[in-house]
Design a protein around this motif. Structure first.
Motif, PDB file in Angstrom:
ATOM      1  N   TRP A 134      -4.404  -5.523   8.418  1.00 52.78           N
ATOM      2  CA  TRP A 134      -4.305  -4.087   8.127  1.00 52.78           C
ATOM      3  C   TRP A 134      -2.976  -3.530   8.649  1.00 52.78           C
ATOM      4  O   TRP A 134      -2.302  -2.762   7.981  1.00 52.78           O
ATOM      5  CB  TRP A 134      -5.459  -3.328   8.788  1.00 52.78           C
ATOM      6  N   ALA A 140       3.930  -0.920   4.083  1.00 52.05           N
ATOM      7  CA  ALA A 140       3.853   0.266   3.220  1.00 52.05           C
ATOM      8  C   ALA A 140       4.791   1.347   3.751  1.00 52.05           C
ATOM      9  O   ALA A 140       5.545   1.954   2.995  1.00 52.05           O
ATOM     10  CB  ALA A 140       2.420   0.789   3.152  1.00 52.05           C
ATOM     11  N   ARG A 141       4.763   1.560   5.052  1.00 49.90           N
ATOM     12  CA  ARG A 141       5.658   2.573   5.639  1.00 49.90           C
ATOM     13  C   ARG A 141       7.120   2.247   5.342  1.00 49.90           C
ATOM     14  O   ARG A 141       7.907   3.127   5.007  1.00 49.90           O
ATOM     15  CB  ARG A 141       5.464   2.646   7.156  1.00 49.90           C
ATOM     16  N   GLU A 178       5.417  11.157   5.361  1.00 53.92           N
ATOM     17  CA  GLU A 178       3.979  11.107   5.652  1.00 53.92           C
ATOM     18  C   GLU A 178       3.383  12.510   5.748  1.00 53.92           C
ATOM     19  O   GLU A 178       4.018  13.431   6.246  1.00 53.92           O
ATOM     20  CB  GLU A 178       3.732  10.361   6.970  1.00 53.92           C
ATOM     21  N   HIS A 225     -10.735   2.605   3.165  1.00 53.34           N
ATOM     22  CA  HIS A 225      -9.437   3.149   3.575  1.00 53.34           C
ATOM     23  C   HIS A 225      -8.419   3.047   2.464  1.00 53.34           C
ATOM     24  O   HIS A 225      -8.337   2.017   1.799  1.00 53.34           O
ATOM     25  CB  HIS A 225      -8.944   2.426   4.834  1.00 53.34           C
ATOM     26  N   GLN A 226      -7.690   4.099   2.304  1.00 49.28           N
ATOM     27  CA  GLN A 226      -6.647   4.106   1.274  1.00 49.28           C
ATOM     28  C   GLN A 226      -5.287   4.376   1.904  1.00 49.28           C
ATOM     29  O   GLN A 226      -5.179   5.075   2.910  1.00 49.28           O
ATOM     30  CB  GLN A 226      -6.891   5.243   0.269  1.00 49.28           C
ATOM     31  N   ILE A 227      -4.270   3.819   1.248  1.00 44.90           N
ATOM     32  CA  ILE A 227      -2.905   4.298   1.479  1.00 44.90           C
ATOM     33  C   ILE A 227      -2.508   4.879   0.139  1.00 44.90           C
ATOM     34  O   ILE A 227      -2.621   4.209  -0.898  1.00 44.90           O
ATOM     35  CB  ILE A 227      -1.943   3.154   1.857  1.00 44.90           C
ATOM     36  N   GLU A 282      -0.043  -1.736   6.570  1.00 52.68           N
ATOM     37  CA  GLU A 282       0.419  -0.376   6.892  1.00 52.68           C
ATOM     38  C   GLU A 282       1.908  -0.353   7.222  1.00 52.68           C
ATOM     39  O   GLU A 282       2.644   0.517   6.759  1.00 52.68           O
ATOM     40  CB  GLU A 282      -0.385   0.177   8.077  1.00 52.68           C
ATOM     41  N   ILE A 304      -7.238  -0.462   1.119  1.00 51.55           N
ATOM     42  CA  ILE A 304      -6.788  -1.428   2.143  1.00 51.55           C
ATOM     43  C   ILE A 304      -7.779  -2.594   2.265  1.00 51.55           C
ATOM     44  O   ILE A 304      -7.376  -3.742   2.404  1.00 51.55           O
ATOM     45  CB  ILE A 304      -6.574  -0.765   3.518  1.00 51.55           C
ATOM     46  N   TYR A 311       0.044   9.138   2.528  1.00 50.64           N
ATOM     47  CA  TYR A 311      -1.010   9.298   3.530  1.00 50.64           C
ATOM     48  C   TYR A 311      -1.755   7.987   3.667  1.00 50.64           C
ATOM     49  O   TYR A 311      -1.707   7.123   2.777  1.00 50.64           O
ATOM     50  CB  TYR A 311      -1.989  10.419   3.117  1.00 50.64           C
ATOM     51  N   ALA A 312      -2.443   7.852   4.764  1.00 48.15           N
ATOM     52  CA  ALA A 312      -3.289   6.667   4.954  1.00 48.15           C
ATOM     53  C   ALA A 312      -4.489   7.095   5.775  1.00 48.15           C
ATOM     54  O   ALA A 312      -4.357   7.906   6.686  1.00 48.15           O
ATOM     55  CB  ALA A 312      -2.502   5.594   5.701  1.00 48.15           C
ATOM     56  N   ALA A 331      -3.354   5.436  -5.157  1.00 50.52           N
ATOM     57  CA  ALA A 331      -3.902   5.038  -3.863  1.00 50.52           C
ATOM     58  C   ALA A 331      -4.287   3.572  -3.952  1.00 50.52           C
ATOM     59  O   ALA A 331      -4.760   3.109  -4.992  1.00 50.52           O
ATOM     60  CB  ALA A 331      -5.115   5.892  -3.516  1.00 50.52           C
TER      61      ALA A 331
END
Ligand code: HAM
Length: 421
Positions: free
Chosen positions: A20, A27-28, A38, A127-129, A24, A309, A108-109, A306
């Motif tokens: 995870w 993705a960032r 963000e 959970h989504q990003i 994340e 995850i 957003y995440a 979206a």
């Protein structure tokens, strides 16, 4: 009695959480290179936000939301967010972002909640990003959002995901398509499932999304939306496809792809993987040009996506785990004097960013070495009273098993240099 977690709500334990974190973190990095900032929005919102944004006849609004009465305001209802787009658009309108700069790229995440039947890849808390680009109606931004996802997937090493694309038209051409489809459905109404019959009048496109074999068969020859697009929607969609081809991103057109949310128009897409079973969508999204206005803002377009995850982590873990790195150094001490020297050293190292570990209770050299091994320590520093007197200690590389004497006088600098190399 043991208290367990709620059905469909999972703990993400160490061992799994590293995948995870990897998702994340990548993705960032990718989102930053596309200039997305963000945004953090509440998990709880007024129910109305979702019923108005997602549509009253969607599965989510009809039966999947966690909704309860607001104890502070009689007659008001609150809902745990089932997705992120509605909240982001609400925040955009509420903060009047458009007055300062209408073009905003936001991501957003976090957790989302839907009361679906839990199964592999489908949770009730998932959970989504997500990313939303507001203020631009041109096809280049649709392509940009898709390329950003494609870049993220290749950075993560995701293989075998395929992209399906559709256009749902706009306020000008969709009503005409709707009429054509409705006419087609009316001719077969008796044979459709109860759910489709009930939803047909309010949103006939939903019928194309029905999972009942009978309804799928009956609507095989239904008119296709891609044949009904107005010129402007057609040009927009063609341009998106051209931009994807230029960037060498493969896709398939799927005119039956309706998406489970009503706010979409024009470009819609889903990224699926055949390794996921029936819950095969890894990421999905599209354009929602009417949503800002629907939520009380000006007529400002938007497009976004979206990714799930859980599903992405599942796919990446099929290829191998992202194991947590063990401590850079594990200090094995023999005797109280060595311990009292080592304990403050560990703190000094940690404060300098070197991950260090030490035991508190007296244990044999062998048992401390076993522990270091279990923790996957990169190196072990062995210190006894002799070493303290001599001013040198043994540093053992746990992988190569090579040992060397190092001076205790500049041990911190020595260990920091090793961490950096
Ligand atoms: P969605 O298709 O409902 O779209 O969800 C996006 C992704 O979230 C899915 O492709 C899937 O990977 C994941 N997902 C959805 N439900 C579950 C579940 N119960 N368990 C595990 N994963 C799940 C949206 O939510 C839109 N807000 C996307 C969007 C953003 N459209 C425009 N901007």
């Amino acid at each position: 009695m043991k208290i367990t977690a709620i059905k469909g709500f999972a703990d993400i334990l160490p061992g799994e959480v590293e995948t995870w974190q990897f998702i994340e973190q990548e993705a960032r990095a990718v989102f930053a290179s596309y200039n997305f900032s963000e945004i953090r929005i509440p998990i709880l919102e007024k129910t109305e936000l979702f019923s108005r944004s997602l549509g009253e006849t969607t599965d989510i609004v009809e039966k999947e939301m966690y909704t309860f009465a607001d104890q502070d305001a009689k007659g008001s209802w609150l809902t745990l967010r089932p997705e992120g787009t509605a909240g982001v658009v609400r925040a955009y309108v509420e903060a009047e972002m458009h007055k300062i700069e209408p073009v905003r790229k936001l991501f957003y995440a976090g957790p989302m909640f839907r009361r679906e039947r839990p199964q592999k890849g489908r949770m009730r808390q998932f959970h989504q990003i997500g990313a939303e680009a507001l203020g631009r109606g041109d096809p280049f931004i649709d392509a940009e959002v898709l390329l950003m996802l494609d870049d993220l997937f290749s950075r993560l090493g995701l293989e075998g995901a395929s992209l399906q694309l559709n256009s749902l038209g706009c306020a000008e051409c969709r009503p005409q398509y709707r009429e054509r489809l409705l006419k087609f459905l009316h001719e077969r109404e008796e044979e459709l499932c109860g759910n489709c019959r009930r939803r047909m009048e309010r949103n006939p496109l939903r019928v194309l999304d029905c999972k009942e074999a009978r309804c799928i068969e009956l609507t095989k020859s239904a008119p296709a939306i891609l044949d009904s697009l107005c010129e402007s929607c057609r040009n927009h969609f063609e341009r998106v496809q051209d931009l994807l081809r230029q960037a060498d991103v493969k896709f398939l057109l799927n005119p039956r792809m309706v998406r489970g949310l009503d706010y979409y128009c024009r470009t819609t897409f889903e990224w699926t993987s055949d390794q996921l079973g029936s819950q095969n969508a890894v990421a999905a999204g599209g354009r929602y040009d009417g949503l800002v206005e629907e939520l009380g803002g000006p007529a400002i377009p938007g497009v976004g996506f979206a990714l799930g995850i859980e599903r992405l982590a599942l796919l990446l873990r099929m290829k191998g785990d992202h194991k947590a790195a063990g401590p850079s150094v594990f200090i094995v001490w023999i005797g109280a004097k060595a311990r009292d020297w080592a304990f403050p050293l560990v703190r000094r190292l940690r404060r300098k960013g070197v991950s260090a570990e030490i035991e508190g209770e007296t244990r044999s050299l062998k048992s401390q070495m076993r522990r270091a091994d279990k923790l996957k320590a990169v190196a072990v520093l062995i210190i006894g009273e002799d070493e303290l007197q001599k001013g040198t200690a043994v540093l053992r590389d746990m992988k190569s098993k090579r040992q060397e004497d190092i001076s205790l006088a500049n041990i911190e600098a020595e260990l920091m240099a090793r961490k950096a190399s």
